[in-house]
Write a protein that holds these residues in place. Structure first.
Motif, PDB file in Angstrom:
ATOM      1  N   TYR B 178      13.016 -20.457 -17.680  1.00 45.20           N
ATOM      2  CA  TYR B 178      12.360 -20.674 -16.383  1.00 45.20           C
ATOM      3  C   TYR B 178      13.201 -21.509 -15.416  1.00 45.20           C
ATOM      4  O   TYR B 178      12.832 -21.665 -14.260  1.00 45.20           O
ATOM      5  CB  TYR B 178      10.999 -21.345 -16.592  1.00 45.20           C
ATOM      6  N   ALA B 181      14.264 -19.906 -11.960  1.00 49.15           N
ATOM      7  CA  ALA B 181      13.173 -19.849 -10.976  1.00 49.15           C
ATOM      8  C   ALA B 181      12.958 -21.227 -10.358  1.00 49.15           C
ATOM      9  O   ALA B 181      12.739 -21.356  -9.147  1.00 49.15           O
ATOM     10  CB  ALA B 181      11.898 -19.357 -11.647  1.00 49.15           C
ATOM     11  N   ARG B 280       3.583 -18.830 -14.177  1.00 45.79           N
ATOM     12  CA  ARG B 280       4.821 -18.597 -14.910  1.00 45.79           C
ATOM     13  C   ARG B 280       5.590 -17.452 -14.276  1.00 45.79           C
ATOM     14  O   ARG B 280       5.118 -16.318 -14.258  1.00 45.79           O
ATOM     15  CB  ARG B 280       4.498 -18.242 -16.363  1.00 45.79           C
ATOM     16  N   PRO B 281       6.773 -17.694 -13.735  1.00 44.86           N
ATOM     17  CA  PRO B 281       7.542 -16.603 -13.133  1.00 44.86           C
ATOM     18  C   PRO B 281       8.151 -15.729 -14.232  1.00 44.86           C
ATOM     19  O   PRO B 281       8.067 -16.060 -15.418  1.00 44.86           O
ATOM     20  CB  PRO B 281       8.634 -17.344 -12.371  1.00 44.86           C
ATOM     21  N   LYS B 282       8.791 -14.663 -13.810  1.00 46.29           N
ATOM     22  CA  LYS B 282       9.454 -13.798 -14.788  1.00 46.29           C
ATOM     23  C   LYS B 282      10.602 -14.585 -15.430  1.00 46.29           C
ATOM     24  O   LYS B 282      11.466 -15.107 -14.721  1.00 46.29           O
ATOM     25  CB  LYS B 282      10.003 -12.568 -14.071  1.00 46.29           C
ATOM     26  N   PRO B 283      10.589 -14.675 -16.741  1.00 48.29           N
ATOM     27  CA  PRO B 283      11.663 -15.451 -17.376  1.00 48.29           C
ATOM     28  C   PRO B 283      13.007 -14.722 -17.317  1.00 48.29           C
ATOM     29  O   PRO B 283      13.047 -13.487 -17.327  1.00 48.29           O
ATOM     30  CB  PRO B 283      11.193 -15.586 -18.825  1.00 48.29           C
ATOM     31  N   VAL B 284      14.064 -15.486 -17.221  1.00 50.92           N
ATOM     32  CA  VAL B 284      15.414 -14.908 -17.287  1.00 50.92           C
ATOM     33  C   VAL B 284      15.867 -15.010 -18.740  1.00 50.92           C
ATOM     34  O   VAL B 284      16.059 -16.110 -19.261  1.00 50.92           O
ATOM     35  CB  VAL B 284      16.384 -15.669 -16.362  1.00 50.92           C
ATOM     36  N   ILE B 418       5.485 -14.350 -23.754  1.00 50.77           N
ATOM     37  CA  ILE B 418       6.947 -14.224 -23.888  1.00 50.77           C
ATOM     38  C   ILE B 418       7.328 -12.950 -24.639  1.00 50.77           C
ATOM     39  O   ILE B 418       8.315 -12.303 -24.315  1.00 50.77           O
ATOM     40  CB  ILE B 418       7.515 -15.475 -24.586  1.00 50.77           C
TER      41      ILE B 418
END
Lengths: 157, 443
Positions: B178, B181, B280-284, B418
């Motif tokens: 995260y 972001a 929660r943003p899109k995880p990298v 996740i």
């Protein structure tokens, strides 16, 4: 910056020490006394505090409670606090900053509870406020008062 | 099974608790008494170690949290506080309170007739205020902490520093997912942040995400950085990527353990709590290497069959697991009957291979690729599970009930959003035959 902060913490320590002495004399110790800090005037926070402070103090079982507040004490009206020797210690915002400096240098001394949505280091419990089902009441009960289980219903408060 | 344990207690607290316990033991306060610990605390394992070093062990645990009553913590029964009242006349007990909640805890015990310093003992805390002494000690520590912060800041040449104080692979993995972001960057490299961790294994997880620089400090040094962050309240060029743990500035997550539907989970603590993101943003996700030759060598050298190998990861630094060797042996034997080859993920010399399995020391960067070739994974919930959560294979992750640190609703992959292909199994530590059957139903 460090020296200034250390001086601030020292002054905060002196303020708490003299407040406890003035309020409770020699009868206070860490095992029977709680110091509550109120630096945050957030209306939702204080409303939740009014609702749950009595229940929290009953669970904490502190005999003596010193309320150090820079946001007045109106929110305590009707809080349903019984059986506790409670002393109000109003202070300025400047003094509260010093008290918080002492609180942080002590690593959150166990007998001091900072009743605030703003944590040191720039972290805010407010980050959670309004996210999903989070309310100020939940933040107060679970995060600030660190209580387990469900929030007490109005019948059990 | 040998295993390494991470220290969760602050060194200062550990020293104080141990010295109090030693003093009380010398005074004979525990003689002939059953030791009871108040609170299924997250550092229970360390507390037990301290008691063991003094020739004592924990008889049982009492707790005020109804969700924990009747469960097991490190295989030790957790009872209600009121259960002490029933047994007071029969067994002499010495209740130990080693918690910051000593006020409420001691009052619970007084209510049922126990007496401080006779029936129960508060360790790690003193009753008297020592304002000046505490201040002098803390000031001295803060001066030393600030000097260390300045030194690290100089080494980082003005780059923003991001600390992960907990020595946990999973924390590094999730916090790093995260970070982009939070920093408004495409990835960890672009963020320009220097990552500071407390273990070399954590560094290896950080390397998956491509940070420009990663520094390893000791846990004591990390505690100093946290103290500076907390005391100087944002006036420094360092932030903590976590919102939990032994940090001075962070808050408890335990109110949410044991809840069927907690309001937040571990990923929220990081994304919302630490990074102040909206949800929660899109995880990298990290980039895993695929070193074919290295992987092939692992299979051939250990007699493992691609597509038919189960990697078992029975160790966890933080999430105490009470799955016994016998249970593992049962699972291994039945896997072999089904035609699988079985290996143990050994993180170091202290983590021995389970009997009848090949010991594998897999580098973090190879873990996901290895599993995609192997086909199957069974692991106690640990940071290693986070690292391999993106691997395309059958993944069974085991959680336990009763302990504060391994709650499927808080740390679960589904709960955190996740990975939705992880098979999550919860053991209550009781019917282990049924537990093994549930694990094996996936093979």
């Amino acid at each position: 910056m460090l020296i200034k902060s250390l001086y601030s913490a020292y002054m905060g320590m002196s303020f708490i020490k003299s407040s406890l002495k003035n309020c409770f004399g020699k009868g206070a110790d860490k095992f029977n006394t709680l110091v509550l800090l109120f630096p945050d005037g957030d209306a939702e926070l204080l409303s939740a505090v009014r609702k749950y402070l009595g229940a929290y103090l009953r669970r904490q079982a502190a005999e003596k409670v010193a309320v150090i507040t820079s946001v007045g004490a109106d929110f305590l009206a009707g809080a349903g606090i019984f059986g506790v020797h409670m002393a109000l210690v109003p202070c300025s915002v400047h003094t509260m900053e010093r008290v918080l400096s002492y609180w942080t240098i002590c690593g959150k001394a166990d007998f001091i509870k900072n009743v605030s949505l703003k944590m040191p280091g720039g972290r805010n419990l407010q980050n959670f406020q309004g996210k999903g089902e989070f309310t100020a009441e939940i933040l107060v009960w679970h995060f600030i008062f660190e209580q387990f289980g469900d929030i007490p219903s109005s019948e059990t408060i | 099974m040998k295993k390494t344990k991470s220290r969760l207690l602050h060194p200062k607290s550990r020293r104080k608790i141990l010295s109090d316990l030693r003093r009380l033991a010398k005074q004979g306060k525990f003689k002939g008494k059953k030791i009871v610990v108040f609170g299924a605390v997250y550092y229970l394992d360390e507390l037990r170690e301290m008691l063991n070093s003094l020739g004592m062990d924990i008889g049982f645990i009492v707790d005020n949290n109804p969700a924990k009553i009747g469960q097991l913590g490190l295989g030790i029964e957790i009872r209600s506080v009121s259960s002490l009242a029933d047994m007071m006349n029969k067994d002499a007990v010495a209740v130990i309170i080693a918690s910051g909640y000593y006020l409420a805890m001691s009052q619970s015990l007084k209510k049922i007739g126990l007496v401080l310093n006779r029936d129960f003992f508060i360790v790690g805390n003193d009753s008297g205020f020592n304002f000046v002494g505490d201040f002098v000690r803390n000031t001295s520590y803060m001066v030393s902490a600030y000097a260390f912060y300045k030194k690290i800041a100089r080494q980082c040449g003005g780059a923003p520093m991001r600390l992960i104080h907990m020595p946990c692979l999973g924390d590094v993995y999730i916090a790093s997912m995260y970070l982009p972001a939070a920093e408004g960057a495409a990835n960890a490299y672009e963020s320009g942040c220097v990552l500071i961790v407390t273990r070399n294994t954590c560094k290896r997880v950080g390397e998956l995400f491509g940070y420009r620089e990663i520094k390893v400090v000791t846990e004591k040094q990390a505690a100093k950085l946290q103290a500076v962050m907390s005391f100087l309240r944002g006036g420094v060029n360092i932030k903590n990527m976590l919102y939990h743990g032994t940090s001075l500035e962070n808050i408890s997550q335990t109110p949410f353990y044991g809840k069927e539907r907690p309001l937040v989970n571990f990923a929220d603590y990081i994304a919302i709590g630490a990074y102040n993101l909206t949800g929660r943003p899109k995880p990298v996700l990290p980039e895993f290497s695929n070193r074919a030759e290295t992987l092939d060598a692992l299979f051939t050298q250990n007699g493992l069959v691609k597509g038919k190998t189960v990697l078992i990861s029975p160790y966890s630094s933080h999430f105490a697991a009470s799955i016994t060797d016998e249970v593992w042996q049962d699972i291994i034997a039945r896997l072999k009957e089904k035609g699988y080859t079985v290996a143990t993920n050994c993180g170091g010399e202290n983590e021995a291979a389970l009997p009848g399995t090949a010991p594998l020391f897999i580098e973090i960067r190879d873990a996901a690729a290895f599993l995609e070739s192997a086909g199957y994974f069974i692991g106690i919930r640990s940071g290693f599970c986070d690292v391999v959560s993106g691997a395309k294979c059958t993944k069974v992750v085991i959680y336990e009930k009763g302990l504060s640190v391994c709650d499927v609703n808080f740390f679960g992959f589904r709960a955190m959003g996740i990975a939705d292909d992880v098979i999550e199994i919860v053991s209550d530590g009781r019917d282990m035959k049924a537990f093994a059957d549930r694990v094996l139903a996936n093979f």
